[in-house]
Motif scaffolding. Structure first.
Motif, PDB file in Angstrom:
ATOM      1  N   GLY A   1      52.815  52.389  -9.855  1.00 43.35           N
ATOM      2  CA  GLY A   1      52.687  53.021 -11.158  1.00 43.35           C
ATOM      3  C   GLY A   1      52.906  52.038 -12.288  1.00 43.35           C
ATOM      4  O   GLY A   1      53.043  50.827 -12.083  1.00 43.35           O
ATOM      5  N   VAL A   2      52.935  52.573 -13.492  1.00 42.97           N
ATOM      6  CA  VAL A   2      53.163  51.779 -14.693  1.00 42.97           C
ATOM      7  C   VAL A   2      54.258  52.449 -15.513  1.00 42.97           C
ATOM      8  O   VAL A   2      54.693  53.554 -15.215  1.00 42.97           O
ATOM      9  CB  VAL A   2      51.878  51.630 -15.542  1.00 42.97           C
ATOM     10  N   VAL A   3      54.686  51.755 -16.552  1.00 38.22           N
ATOM     11  CA  VAL A   3      55.679  52.297 -17.472  1.00 38.22           C
ATOM     12  C   VAL A   3      55.091  52.303 -18.870  1.00 38.22           C
ATOM     13  O   VAL A   3      54.584  51.284 -19.337  1.00 38.22           O
ATOM     14  CB  VAL A   3      56.981  51.489 -17.444  1.00 38.22           C
ATOM     15  N   TRP A   4      55.146  53.458 -19.523  1.00 40.15           N
ATOM     16  CA  TRP A   4      54.736  53.585 -20.913  1.00 40.15           C
ATOM     17  C   TRP A   4      55.991  53.531 -21.773  1.00 40.15           C
ATOM     18  O   TRP A   4      56.949  54.296 -21.559  1.00 40.15           O
ATOM     19  CB  TRP A   4      54.015  54.905 -21.156  1.00 40.15           C
ATOM     20  N   SER A   5      55.986  52.636 -22.776  1.00 42.43           N
ATOM     21  CA  SER A   5      57.106  52.520 -23.708  1.00 42.43           C
ATOM     22  C   SER A   5      56.574  52.684 -25.121  1.00 42.43           C
ATOM     23  O   SER A   5      55.742  51.888 -25.564  1.00 42.43           O
ATOM     24  CB  SER A   5      57.797  51.162 -23.563  1.00 42.43           C
ATOM     25  N   GLY A   6      57.057  53.673 -25.806  1.00 44.24           N
ATOM     26  CA  GLY A   6      56.609  53.924 -27.171  1.00 44.24           C
ATOM     27  C   GLY A   6      57.638  53.453 -28.167  1.00 44.24           C
ATOM     28  O   GLY A   6      58.832  53.378 -27.887  1.00 44.24           O
ATOM     29  N   ASP A   7      57.181  53.126 -29.350  1.00 49.47           N
ATOM     30  CA  ASP A   7      58.093  52.791 -30.429  1.00 49.47           C
ATOM     31  C   ASP A   7      57.543  53.371 -31.721  1.00 49.47           C
ATOM     32  O   ASP A   7      56.368  53.217 -32.031  1.00 49.47           O
ATOM     33  CB  ASP A   7      58.263  51.280 -30.570  1.00 49.47           C
ATOM     34  N   GLY A   8      58.409  54.040 -32.433  1.00 56.81           N
ATOM     35  CA  GLY A   8      57.999  54.662 -33.678  1.00 56.81           C
ATOM     36  C   GLY A   8      59.118  54.597 -34.680  1.00 56.81           C
ATOM     37  O   GLY A   8      60.022  53.768 -34.573  1.00 56.81           O
ATOM     38  N   PRO A   9      59.126  55.473 -35.668  1.00 59.49           N
ATOM     39  CA  PRO A   9      60.130  55.414 -36.724  1.00 59.49           C
ATOM     40  C   PRO A   9      61.506  55.880 -36.279  1.00 59.49           C
ATOM     41  O   PRO A   9      62.503  55.561 -36.900  1.00 59.49           O
ATOM     42  CB  PRO A   9      59.570  56.352 -37.796  1.00 59.49           C
ATOM     43  N   ALA A  10      61.602  56.642 -35.181  1.00 55.24           N
ATOM     44  CA  ALA A  10      62.898  57.156 -34.739  1.00 55.24           C
ATOM     45  C   ALA A  10      63.674  56.083 -33.992  1.00 55.24           C
ATOM     46  O   ALA A  10      63.117  55.119 -33.492  1.00 55.24           O
ATOM     47  CB  ALA A  10      62.697  58.377 -33.837  1.00 55.24           C
ATOM     48  N   ILE A  11      65.012  56.271 -33.924  1.00 53.28           N
ATOM     49  CA  ILE A  11      65.843  55.395 -33.105  1.00 53.28           C
ATOM     50  C   ILE A  11      65.416  55.540 -31.660  1.00 53.28           C
ATOM     51  O   ILE A  11      65.287  56.636 -31.138  1.00 53.28           O
ATOM     52  CB  ILE A  11      67.328  55.763 -33.266  1.00 53.28           C
ATOM     53  N   ASN A  12      65.178  54.406 -31.020  1.00 50.61           N
ATOM     54  CA  ASN A  12      64.636  54.420 -29.664  1.00 50.61           C
ATOM     55  C   ASN A  12      65.637  53.735 -28.744  1.00 50.61           C
ATOM     56  O   ASN A  12      65.772  52.530 -28.744  1.00 50.61           O
ATOM     57  CB  ASN A  12      63.299  53.683 -29.633  1.00 50.61           C
ATOM     58  N   GLY A  13      66.352  54.515 -27.968  1.00 45.65           N
ATOM     59  CA  GLY A  13      67.323  53.973 -27.038  1.00 45.65           C
ATOM     60  C   GLY A  13      67.561  54.947 -25.911  1.00 45.65           C
ATOM     61  O   GLY A  13      67.131  56.101 -25.950  1.00 45.65           O
ATOM     62  N   GLY A  14      68.266  54.471 -24.877  1.00 51.33           N
ATOM     63  CA  GLY A  14      68.585  55.342 -23.758  1.00 51.33           C
ATOM     64  C   GLY A  14      67.374  55.849 -23.010  1.00 51.33           C
ATOM     65  O   GLY A  14      67.400  56.957 -22.452  1.00 51.33           O
ATOM     66  N   ALA A  15      66.282  55.078 -23.002  1.00 50.99           N
ATOM     67  CA  ALA A  15      65.042  55.441 -22.299  1.00 50.99           C
ATOM     68  C   ALA A  15      64.411  56.707 -22.862  1.00 50.99           C
ATOM     69  O   ALA A  15      63.655  57.394 -22.180  1.00 50.99           O
ATOM     70  CB  ALA A  15      65.297  55.605 -20.791  1.00 50.99           C
TER      71      ALA A  15
END
Length: 476
Positions: free
Chosen positions: A175-189
């Protein structure tokens, strides 16, 4: 190293001694208040986002419980940001009573970017250019600039068909891993999903699309999630030991469970060296390009191909608790505040590294736990447990325990913690499998509803590659 302790405490005393200090949110606040008191702070006002006051000594601190804890970091930080920018009349009154001359200094959480609180400086406020480095969809450019081996990755806007197409290309069979980043705090998976099928891709897209602007797709990497901390001083970067990030996988689900950190795991020596060498390069890059100061975390996976980085967090990370426990007499969180504030600590980066690294290698600890929604306990319940291989059971009355399982009330239901007893814990192996076994026991005893979990698999006999890992094209 007594002279290093003495120098640090003397310089920190110069920053906080005879000062009024406001602690605006955060963790281990009672510890911070005691540390400030020991450094000579005149008095401390604790604005606690939780709903309890564990410190009752009025000579050390005035404790005000705000009751705005959200259960999730992003929720709590949003509420805290509103407090700092638009405090209520009640909070303004409390602040004015504590510090009528507006001479106090303020310490907020590691996530905070707000630099003043009612005219008072927030010493550890992060700069915008530091925060932007946490974006998972742009960080690959840093690995390339530093000549660091990494996994291939593709980055797209929120276009499902392109994301799914990239997933089919990059999938190596796990499989693969999708990682998003946006305006919200992004932590803890929070914005990380494992995708192994079209259905899981749709599920991941539905979660990420409302909150993220871009998504990075990379192969799922088998191995232990690990982090290494660097602390950037004016003269160089102190680099610490690897920390295991305890991230069990939910069976049959795309979502990971972030369950904290621990320092018992020792990756192969050559991987440890890779991690620390790259962390030093990252720290020096941050210092020269964005004038960075203080702690950052370099996160990635210890794989059979070596350490492959995935992100950096330009802040004092939660895993620093392992180092705080290793050197309890050194106020590491206040060292962070002083560095960000530009204060001269009177010691070199290498002196600091030697002190903390040796202590952390000899004294191991962990902060393992998870929020649970299936139960709503009204009081704390504890069970002593023993590990037998990768299984977990309740300890007998007169039997030494490896750990204590604790279920506590929480704003979102319950909080499950696994307190590892370092005097009885083996050193070297990861604790992910032990955590999975303990959480299964918690489901049995309390109905915590975490469900079937799987641990990450450690690299036992891997050797460094003779050739660099082959890189594939990256679309930024």
């Amino acid at each position: 190293m007594d002279h290093v302790f003495a120098a640090l405490n003397e310089r920190l005393g110069g920053l906080f001694g005879d000062r009024l200090v406001v602690l605006a949110g955060g963790t281990r606040l009672a510890k911070r208040a005691h540390e400030l008191h020991a450094l000579g702070a005149r008095h401390t006002l604790v604005l606690d986002t939780d709903d309890h006051a564990p410190l009752h000594d009025s000579e050390i601190a005035r404790w005000v419980s705000l009751g705005i804890k959200g259960g999730f970091v992003a929720v709590e930080q949003r509420r805290l940001g509103k407090l700092l920018t638009k405090p209520s009349a009640e909070v303004r009154g409390i602040l004015g009573d504590f510090d009528p001359a507006a001479e106090a200094v303020v310490i907020s959480t590691p996530y905070n970017e707000i630099d003043t609180f009612q005219g008072r400086p927030v010493l550890n406020a992060r700069r915008r250019e530091w925060v932007e480095l946490e974006n998972k969809t742009t960080i690959d450019a840093l690995w390339d600039e530093l000549s660091a081996p990494r996994a291939p990755a593709l980055v797209f806007d929120l276009d499902f068909e392109r994301l799914w197409g990239a997933s089919e290309i990059l999938d190596r069979g796990a499989g693969v891993v999708w990682s998003g980043d946006g305006p919200a705090i992004n932590g803890g998976a929070n914005f990380v999903r494992r995708v192994r099928s079209y259905e899981e891709a749709k599920e991941a897209f539905d979660v990420l699309a409302p909150k993220c602007e871009q998504v990075r797709v990379m192969p799922f990497l088998e191995g232990i999630p690990v982090s290494v901390h660097g602390i950037v001083f004016p003269d160089g970067t102190a680099v610490l030991r690897p920390i295991e990030m305890v991230v069990p996988r939910r069976q049959g689900q795309a979502k990971f469970l972030y369950a904290g950190c621990a320092s018992f795991y020792d990756p192969p020596v050559w991987i440890r060296d890779q991690m620390r060498n790259l962390a030093r390069r990252v720290g020096e890059h941050l210092r020269s390009t964005v004038d960075y100061r203080g702690t950052f975390t370099l996160d990635g996976i210890a794989t059979e191909d070596g350490f492959l980085p995935t992100e950096i967090n330009t802040r004092y990370g939660g895993a620093m608790v392992c180092f705080e426990d290793a050197v309890p007499s050194l106020p590491l969180a206040l060292v962070q505040v002083a560095l960000v504030a530009g204060w001269d600590l009177g010691v070199s980066s290498m002196q600091f590294e030697e002190l903390v690294l040796a202590a952390a290698d000899s004294t191991r600890s962990g902060a393992v736990g998870a929020n649970v929604r299936a139960v709503q306990p009204t009081e704390v319940d504890e069970r002593r447990v023993v590990f037998t291989g990768w299984a977990c059971r309740l300890a007998h009355f007169d039997e030494p325990a490896h750990a204590t399982l604790r279920l506590s009330p929480s704003p979102i239901g319950g909080r499950l913690d696994l307190d590892l007893h370092r005097e009885n814990m083996p050193v070297g192996a990861p604790v992910a499998a032990l955590t999975v076994a303990a959480f299964a026991l918690a489901d049995q005893e309390w109905g915590t509803g975490l469900g079937a979990l799987e641990p990450a698999i450690a690299v036992e006999d891997a050797q460094p590659l003779d050739q660099p890992l082959e890189q594939e094209a990256v679309i930024a």
